[in-house]
Design an enzyme around this catalytic site. Structure first.
Site, short mmCIF file in Angstrom:
data_model
loop_
_atom_site.label_atom_id
_atom_site.label_comp_id
_atom_site.label_asym_id
_atom_site.label_seq_id
_atom_site.Cartn_x
_atom_site.Cartn_y
_atom_site.Cartn_z
N LYS A 110 0.86 -1.18 0.00
CA LYS A 110 0.00 0.00 0.00
C LYS A 110 0.90 1.24 0.00
O LYS A 110 1.38 1.68 1.02
CB LYS A 110 -0.91 -0.01 1.22
CG LYS A 110 -2.17 0.84 1.07
CD LYS A 110 -1.91 2.29 0.77
CE LYS A 110 -2.26 3.20 1.88
NZ LYS A 110 -2.03 4.64 1.50
N GLY A 114 6.36 5.79 8.51
CA GLY A 114 5.62 7.05 8.44
C GLY A 114 5.72 7.80 9.74
O GLY A 114 6.67 7.64 10.51
N SER A 115 4.73 8.62 10.02
CA SER A 115 4.77 9.49 11.19
C SER A 115 4.49 8.73 12.48
O SER A 115 3.81 7.69 12.47
CB SER A 115 3.75 10.62 11.04
OG SER A 115 2.43 10.14 11.22
N THR A 116 5.00 9.26 13.58
CA THR A 116 4.75 8.64 14.89
C THR A 116 3.27 8.67 15.23
O THR A 116 2.73 7.72 15.80
CB THR A 116 5.57 9.38 15.96
OG1 THR A 116 6.97 9.21 15.67
CG2 THR A 116 5.30 8.82 17.35
N GLY A 132 1.66 5.92 13.43
CA GLY A 132 2.14 4.67 14.00
C GLY A 132 1.42 4.30 15.28
O GLY A 132 1.08 3.13 15.51
N GLU A 153 8.90 2.01 11.40
CA GLU A 153 9.93 3.04 11.44
C GLU A 153 9.21 4.37 11.37
O GLU A 153 8.53 4.67 10.39
CB GLU A 153 10.91 2.90 10.28
CG GLU A 153 12.09 3.86 10.39
CD GLU A 153 12.35 4.63 9.13
OE1 GLU A 153 12.13 5.87 9.15
OE2 GLU A 153 12.76 4.02 8.14
N CYS A 185 13.69 10.78 7.26
CA CYS A 185 13.46 10.52 8.69
C CYS A 185 14.72 10.72 9.53
O CYS A 185 14.62 11.08 10.71
CB CYS A 185 12.91 9.12 8.87
SG CYS A 185 13.90 7.85 8.06
N GLU A 208 9.23 17.20 14.50
CA GLU A 208 9.80 16.82 13.20
C GLU A 208 9.20 17.71 12.11
O GLU A 208 7.99 17.75 11.92
CB GLU A 208 9.49 15.34 12.90
CG GLU A 208 10.13 14.86 11.61
CD GLU A 208 9.89 13.39 11.35
OE1 GLU A 208 10.81 12.71 10.88
OE2 GLU A 208 8.76 12.92 11.61
#
Length: 483
Positions: free
Chosen positions: A177, A229-231, A234, A251, A285, A385
């Site tokens: 995806k 992707g982003s925290t 996640g 990650e 990242c 970030e």
């Protein structure tokens, strides 16, 4: 006329069940370059069913390791043969410079498949020595099952290859995806897998937005989710996967510190910091973003960094002299410029850059590399970030203080150390709480080295044998030798 790209489900390329589509755009010009099927819940159900059938009833998980290795090697060969076209597609869709797309994104994808092709014949268990008489005990490693591989927009082909190669090498079936901003090369990767001989249903590919990803994560037929992707996203995946305890590896975000010591090679630190901070226009990242510099050197460091950044050619990735390309979308450009405005309002001193480009480049998502100094730890630009070409210089007085401040973050993905004192470099690398540390260099990677973070930068590792193990379950076997 723009070609419409379909979904790969089982052995067929099909439109979305709803018939809906979405467009993807060249970030350098704002022009439409592709139209893709927008997968919905029905498409997710069909893709998971195809992957489940291929895993439970198909040949792939039981295929001889050497035969599976040949398929992965063939994928690598096809990627290499079509490297020029794939690199151009990556540049048009994501914005990275053509040289970077060629020499890093495509080349690393090729090498990743070859690396994991070699692992197919080396997925071994071990014989164990237990303290119970007359027992033969050993372990095996087996594939997990159906894996949802969800990738971000900053390195579409590269990160899809990291996940896919490891998942296939270990005998799993997958649903790819890609991010809706940059789906094109991942769709081509799925097409190459079919051509290389991957059996029906082993690789499925669903283009779509966040709803597609959420449906995959929540699906009871998915055994494992690998996400980059982003925290924030996640954490949502962890919550969604808790209901049926899916395996999850992630990650996530980063806020990489760079500690420049007094004995560092000043010019090398400037050049390496700039390269590490602006790789892929800062949309990385592990991009170096927080530079801890001795107070006596901090002003000079910031000024030299800004002067060097000002010499870099900004422009479309297809232009051969471009070093800094566009940000991926206008929405993301607005987000990054918002951080620049916040940095100024909170008292950071802008040393260079900070403006969008106008004139011939006004239709693209271009931003000057931006250098701040006199940044303090509590400022937003030092804590969150940004994911763009915004670099912050933070003065420090003592080295122990710099380490403590570098670690004062929720993230722990990458970090860099600049020192000509080898003993000091080793000590600092050990002290920094980060999954990866680069000493006197920009952030490089290799299939043989693990990639991943600590704290809220993620769970698990990609690449190397560690990354392969993320796609296997360890089984313990006990055999009684008693009469």
């Amino acid at each position: 006329m723009t070609t419409s790209r379909q979904l790969l489900i089982g052995d067929a390329w099909v439109p979305a069940a709803s018939g809906t589509e979405f467009s993807t755009f060249d970030p350098a010009t704002g022009k439409q370059i592709g139209v893709c099927a927008d997968a919905g819940t029905e498409d997710v159900n069909r893709a998971v069913a195809a992957a489940r059938t291929a895993f439970d009833q198909g040949a792939w998980p039981k295929m001889l390791p050497a035969a599976r290795a040949r398929v992965l090697w063939r994928i690598a060969d096809l990627l290499e043969e079509r490297g020029e076209a794939l690199a151009r597609m990556e540049t048009l869709d994501q914005g990275q410079t053509l040289s970077f797309a060629t020499d890093v994104s495509v080349s690393f994808a090729v090498e990743t498949f070859r690396y994991y092709a070699g692992w197919c014949t080396k997925i071994d268990g071990t014989v164990k020595s237990v303290s119970i008489p007359d027992m033969l005990t050993y372990t095996t490693r087996e594939p997990i099952g159906v894996c949802a591989l969800i990738t971000p927009w900053n390195y579409p082909l590269l990160l899809a290859s990291w996940k896919l190669a490891a998942a296939l090498a270990t005998g799993n079936t997958v649903i790819l995806k890609p991010a809706e901003d940059t789906p094109l090369t991942t769709i081509e990767l799925a097409r190459i897998c079919v051509e290389a001989g991957v059996p029906e249903g082993v690789v499925n590919c669903l283009s779509g937005g966040a709803e597609t990803g959420r449906a995959l994560v929540a699906h009871p037929g998915v055994d494992k989710v690998s996400f980059t992707g982003s925290t924030k996203v996640g954490k949502g995946i962890v919550a969604a996967a808790a209901g049926d305890l899916k395996r999850v590896s992630m990650e996530l975000g980063g806020k990489a510190p760079s500690i420049i010591t007094e004995e560092a090679d000043f010019e090398a630190a400037i050049a390496g910091s700039l390269e590490g901070g602006l790789v892929n226009s800062g949309q990385t990242c592990v991009a170096y973003t927080r530079f801890f510099v001795p107070r006596s050197m901090s002003d000079a460091f910031a000024e030299h960094l800004a002067a060097a950044a000002a010499t870099l050619q900004i422009g479309p990735g297809l232009e051969p002299n471009s070093v800094v390309g566009p940000l991926v979308s206008r929405t993301h450009l607005d987000r990054v410029t918002g951080y620049i405005e916040k940095g100024i309002s909170e008292g950071a001193r802008l040393v260079g850059g900070g403006s969008r480009l106008d004139g011939d480049l006004a239709d693209g998502n271009f931003l000057q590399p931006t250098i701040f100094t006199d940044v303090t730890d509590e400022m937003t630009i030092a804590r969150e970030e940004i994911f763009g070409p915004v670099l912050s210089v933070l003065p420090y007085d003592k080295l122990d203080e710099a380490v403590a401040r570098a670690n004062d973050t929720t993230y722990g993905l990458g970090a860099s150390i600049w020192s000509k004192d080898l003993a000091s470099a080793h000590r600092l690398a050990s002290a920094v709480r980060s999954g990866m540390v680069w000493v006197n260099m920009s952030p490089l990677c290799d299939p043989a080295m693990p990639w991943g973070g600590m704290k809220q930068s993620g769970w698990g590792r990609e690449l190397s044998g560690s990354g392969m193990n993320e796609y296997t379950e360890e089984k313990a076997v006990w055999i009684s030798l008693r009469n």
